[in-house]
Design an enzyme around this catalytic site. Sequence first.
Site, PDB file in Angstrom:
ATOM      1  CG  ASN A  97      40.589  34.344  37.298  1.00  0.00           C
ATOM      2  OD1 ASN A  97      40.982  34.715  36.193  1.00  0.00           O
ATOM      3  ND2 ASN A  97      40.302  35.196  38.268  1.00  0.00           N
ATOM      4  CG  HIS A 339      30.486  37.126  39.078  1.00  0.00           C
ATOM      5  ND1 HIS A 339      30.278  38.351  38.496  1.00  0.00           N
ATOM      6  CD2 HIS A 339      29.517  36.972  40.011  1.00  0.00           C
ATOM      7  CE1 HIS A 339      29.224  38.928  39.045  1.00  0.00           C
ATOM      8  NE2 HIS A 339      28.749  38.117  39.979  1.00  0.00           N
ATOM      9  CB  CYS A 340      36.562  33.915  39.500  1.00  0.00           C
ATOM     10  SG  CYS A 340      36.641  33.947  41.295  1.00  0.00           S
ATOM     11  CB  ALA A 341      34.427  35.630  34.653  1.00  0.00           C
TER      12      ALA A 341
END
Length: 382
Positions: A97, A339-341
């Site tokens: 992100n 995982h901010c993905a």
Amino acid sequence: MLYFDNAATSLQKPPQVAAAVMEAMGVLGNPGRGAYEPALQAARRLHAARQLLAELFNAPGAERIAFAYNATQALNTVIFGLLQPGDHAITTVCEHNSVLRPLYALEQRGLQVTRLECDACGRIDYDELERSLRKDTKAVVLAHASNVTGNVVDLARVGAFTQANGLLLIVDAAQTAGCLPIDVQKLGVNVLCFTGHKGLLGPTGTGGLYVRPGLKVAPLVVGGSGVQSFATVHPQQMPTALEAGTPNVQGIAGLHAALLARKDNAALEPAAVHCHELQLARRFIEGVRDIPNIKLYGDYREDSARVGIVSLNLGDEDAGAVSDALWEQYGICTRAGAHCAPLLHKALGTERQGAVRFSFGPYNTLAEVDEAVKALRELAET
């Protein structure tokens, strides 16, 4: 406790790091804000850290390294500082992100973005770069390695493409700085964004970016710099151009100590760290592969380029529940979730379940890996 969350932050660090932070609290002042010894000592320490980072990445000079508080701030600085409405940028669905959200924000203002898809193993198709190229394409922005799959991008190939077409190459090295050898000049990297608290083994609140000579990045933050106080605009000379306000002197002192420790210990050199982490990851993969209902995510071919990150799921169990059980029953630290993905998890089919990530570091051992494999085997049985 077994710590396998080095992709989030390194917990075990050289002992010199904490000592340097404590020492800095008592002897280092505010760099560039005075000609007395504590201020001068702080300026020297920051410059020494820049020099070591320039050496690590083969930057042409220490002045090409600007400090930031993390890779996220560095990426925001360069993405907002180089891309404008009407430009076109190429990125991938594998991004964190820290890349995705600045690009989303700029799309609202008129930036055009092409996101390269990936296959079921999280691999991108490099031929898509050529097919995505447009007359208004300005930059390729991507992570050197995925924080979910551990897959490493072929930067040499991407760099050859960007140089051949006169594009900027902006690299998120959050998962590779300190863990893989990086030569920004050889690879044709225009901007390298890094954090200090992961593979570089420094404190949190440290990081920065390399900017190639001749490339001007508009600053994200302007203000006090210690120089040119009567000017109405922020100084434009690097590295001051991208640094405003008082820096994290104590944190950078700790990062400097970590960089010195690396020079003094061959086992902490990027090539050696990469070799060690790959050995751990391969031992782990071989150990869990035959566990019933284990699902691995990423490219695990023998010749695949990767870092020491392995993500998995246990059947249809929620990743958070598995990660909690690993901690509560075995004292094993992992990272679960998205995982901010988010786009990568959608591509992998793990949008709802998430995944459990094991990320290895230079201080992990094969014995610890074997304990983690044993724990997963027991969880699978129960």
